[in-house]
Design a protein around this motif. Sequence first.
Motif, PDB file in Angstrom:
ATOM      1  N   LYS A 188     -50.432  11.642 131.267  1.00  0.00           N
ATOM      2  CA  LYS A 188     -50.966  10.559 130.422  1.00  0.00           C
ATOM      3  C   LYS A 188     -50.663  10.826 128.944  1.00  0.00           C
ATOM      4  N   TYR A 189     -50.791  12.063 128.533  1.00  0.00           N
ATOM      5  CA  TYR A 189     -50.483  12.454 127.160  1.00  0.00           C
ATOM      6  C   TYR A 189     -49.021  12.097 126.848  1.00  0.00           C
ATOM      7  N   ALA A 190     -48.123  12.464 127.768  1.00  0.00           N
ATOM      8  CA  ALA A 190     -46.699  12.166 127.585  1.00  0.00           C
ATOM      9  C   ALA A 190     -46.459  10.658 127.565  1.00  0.00           C
ATOM     10  N   TRP A 191     -47.148   9.926 128.440  1.00  0.00           N
ATOM     11  CA  TRP A 191     -47.006   8.474 128.522  1.00  0.00           C
ATOM     12  C   TRP A 191     -47.297   7.848 127.159  1.00  0.00           C
ATOM     13  N   GLU A 192     -48.389   8.287 126.547  1.00  0.00           N
ATOM     14  CA  GLU A 192     -48.824   7.721 125.272  1.00  0.00           C
ATOM     15  C   GLU A 192     -47.931   8.128 124.105  1.00  0.00           C
ATOM     16  N   ARG A 193     -47.070   9.108 124.322  1.00  0.00           N
ATOM     17  CA  ARG A 193     -46.215   9.607 123.244  1.00  0.00           C
ATOM     18  C   ARG A 193     -44.725   9.402 123.528  1.00  0.00           C
ATOM     19  N   GLY A 194     -44.439   8.487 124.432  1.00  0.00           N
ATOM     20  CA  GLY A 194     -43.043   8.113 124.638  1.00  0.00           C
ATOM     21  C   GLY A 194     -42.584   7.981 126.075  1.00  0.00           C
ATOM     22  N   ALA A 195     -43.241   8.623 127.028  1.00  0.00           N
ATOM     23  CA  ALA A 195     -42.786   8.578 128.426  1.00  0.00           C
ATOM     24  C   ALA A 195     -42.864   7.175 129.013  1.00  0.00           C
ATOM     25  N   HIS A 196     -43.666   6.315 128.410  1.00  0.00           N
ATOM     26  CA  HIS A 196     -43.754   4.931 128.907  1.00  0.00           C
ATOM     27  C   HIS A 196     -42.414   4.202 128.802  1.00  0.00           C
ATOM     28  N   SER A 197     -41.537   4.675 127.931  1.00  0.00           N
ATOM     29  CA  SER A 197     -40.245   4.006 127.761  1.00  0.00           C
ATOM     30  C   SER A 197     -39.112   4.693 128.541  1.00  0.00           C
ATOM     31  N   TRP A 198     -39.428   5.768 129.245  1.00  0.00           N
ATOM     32  CA  TRP A 198     -38.404   6.489 130.005  1.00  0.00           C
ATOM     33  C   TRP A 198     -38.034   5.758 131.285  1.00  0.00           C
ATOM     34  N   ALA A 199     -36.856   6.082 131.782  1.00  0.00           N
ATOM     35  CA  ALA A 199     -36.432   5.621 133.104  1.00  0.00           C
ATOM     36  C   ALA A 199     -37.253   6.363 134.164  1.00  0.00           C
ATOM     37  N   THR A 200     -37.339   5.783 135.338  1.00  0.00           N
ATOM     38  CA  THR A 200     -38.101   6.355 136.447  1.00  0.00           C
ATOM     39  C   THR A 200     -37.662   7.791 136.747  1.00  0.00           C
ATOM     40  N   LEU A 201     -36.362   8.038 136.768  1.00  0.00           N
ATOM     41  CA  LEU A 201     -35.842   9.364 137.083  1.00  0.00           C
ATOM     42  C   LEU A 201     -36.308  10.405 136.063  1.00  0.00           C
ATOM     43  N   LYS A 202     -36.294  10.061 134.791  1.00  0.00           N
ATOM     44  CA  LYS A 202     -36.727  11.013 133.756  1.00  0.00           C
ATOM     45  C   LYS A 202     -38.217  11.321 133.896  1.00  0.00           C
ATOM     46  N   ARG A 203     -39.037  10.313 134.215  1.00  0.00           N
ATOM     47  CA  ARG A 203     -40.472  10.566 134.421  1.00  0.00           C
ATOM     48  C   ARG A 203     -40.687  11.500 135.607  1.00  0.00           C
ATOM     49  N   ALA A 204     -39.936  11.298 136.681  1.00  0.00           N
ATOM     50  CA  ALA A 204     -40.057  12.173 137.860  1.00  0.00           C
ATOM     51  C   ALA A 204     -39.621  13.594 137.521  1.00  0.00           C
ATOM     52  N   GLN A 205     -38.557  13.733 136.740  1.00  0.00           N
ATOM     53  CA  GLN A 205     -38.098  15.066 136.323  1.00  0.00           C
ATOM     54  C   GLN A 205     -39.164  15.760 135.480  1.00  0.00           C
ATOM     55  N   PHE A 206     -39.754  15.032 134.554  1.00  0.00           N
ATOM     56  CA  PHE A 206     -40.818  15.581 133.714  1.00  0.00           C
ATOM     57  C   PHE A 206     -41.997  16.042 134.571  1.00  0.00           C
ATOM     58  N   SER A 207     -42.397  15.202 135.507  1.00  0.00           N
ATOM     59  CA  SER A 207     -43.549  15.490 136.358  1.00  0.00           C
ATOM     60  C   SER A 207     -43.338  16.727 137.225  1.00  0.00           C
ATOM     61  N   ASN A 208     -42.086  17.018 137.572  1.00  0.00           N
ATOM     62  CA  ASN A 208     -41.770  18.133 138.468  1.00  0.00           C
ATOM     63  C   ASN A 208     -41.070  19.291 137.764  1.00  0.00           C
ATOM     64  N   ASP A 209     -41.031  19.281 136.453  1.00  0.00           N
ATOM     65  CA  ASP A 209     -40.357  20.329 135.676  1.00  0.00           C
ATOM     66  C   ASP A 209     -41.184  21.616 135.723  1.00  0.00           C
ATOM     67  N   PRO A 210     -40.650  22.683 136.333  1.00  0.00           N
ATOM     68  CA  PRO A 210     -41.415  23.942 136.427  1.00  0.00           C
ATOM     69  C   PRO A 210     -41.849  24.503 135.071  1.00  0.00           C
ATOM     70  N   ALA A 211     -41.099  24.205 134.014  1.00  0.00           N
ATOM     71  CA  ALA A 211     -41.480  24.684 132.681  1.00  0.00           C
ATOM     72  C   ALA A 211     -42.766  24.023 132.193  1.00  0.00           C
ATOM     73  N   ASN A 212     -43.124  22.906 132.800  1.00  0.00           N
ATOM     74  CA  ASN A 212     -44.314  22.157 132.401  1.00  0.00           C
ATOM     75  C   ASN A 212     -45.462  22.316 133.404  1.00  0.00           C
ATOM     76  N   LEU A 213     -45.353  23.288 134.296  1.00  0.00           N
ATOM     77  CA  LEU A 213     -46.356  23.429 135.366  1.00  0.00           C
ATOM     78  C   LEU A 213     -46.964  24.827 135.401  1.00  0.00           C
ATOM     79  N   PHE A 214     -48.278  24.869 135.614  1.00  0.00           N
ATOM     80  CA  PHE A 214     -49.008  26.126 135.764  1.00  0.00           C
ATOM     81  C   PHE A 214     -49.965  26.028 136.938  1.00  0.00           C
ATOM     82  N   VAL A 215     -50.165  27.151 137.625  1.00  0.00           N
ATOM     83  CA  VAL A 215     -51.198  27.243 138.654  1.00  0.00           C
ATOM     84  C   VAL A 215     -52.486  27.642 137.931  1.00  0.00           C
ATOM     85  N   VAL A 216     -53.489  26.760 138.006  1.00  0.00           N
ATOM     86  CA  VAL A 216     -54.740  27.002 137.274  1.00  0.00           C
ATOM     87  C   VAL A 216     -55.957  26.634 138.112  1.00  0.00           C
ATOM     88  N   GLN A 217     -57.097  27.140 137.715  1.00  0.00           N
ATOM     89  CA  GLN A 217     -58.365  26.832 138.382  1.00  0.00           C
ATOM     90  C   GLN A 217     -58.624  25.325 138.304  1.00  0.00           C
TER      91      GLN A 217
END
Length: 183
Positions: free
Chosen positions: A96-125
């Motif tokens: 949602k943070y990304a959406w409000e700062r530009g992801a709303h204008s991305w192509a579907t593929l770029k949003r999926a890449q962002f959502s699944n990018d290991p650099a943007n993911l952490f295992v947390v409580q």
Amino acid sequence: MFIRFLAYFSCFILFAQVAHCEDIPRYNRDLFGGWSDADQDCQNTRHELLQEASTGAISFSNNTCRVTKGRWLDPYTNKIFFESRQVDIDHLVPLKYAWERGAHSWATLKRAQFSNDPANLFVVQKSVNRRKSAYGPSEWLPPSLKFRCQYILRFQRIIRKYSLKQSAAELRLIRTAQQQHCG
């Protein structure tokens, strides 16, 4: 009417321009496509990451598509977890943070890449991830003081990688937090 006013006011404070907020379509998590299974082995990004991040033996569901047990160190709390149901995969930069700062204008593929990018993911409580919600480092920092600097630096690295836009006011708050926690 009051709710709409609060939404615009919040947006104004965050972005320092109400007109920009009116241009952003309503956030819908589904537009990021969910967890992918790029190698088609029945294990989606969540379970691939659980495998990679585990520092102990891993157990799988009967069909081997889901990781059920492992050993994960949550960088946000510095706690160790052994059951996958106790953890979430957190988007460091929330969708949602990304959406409000530009992801709303991305192509579907770029949003999926962002959502699944290991650099943007952490295992947390789970509970900590829920408290974090869609906040960035100007509004939320991990409970672990040791990880706060890394959190801010990694967050901003993802922001730059995807060319997301933060307001000057938000950047000032983030820089202040960075000075406080990174020395």
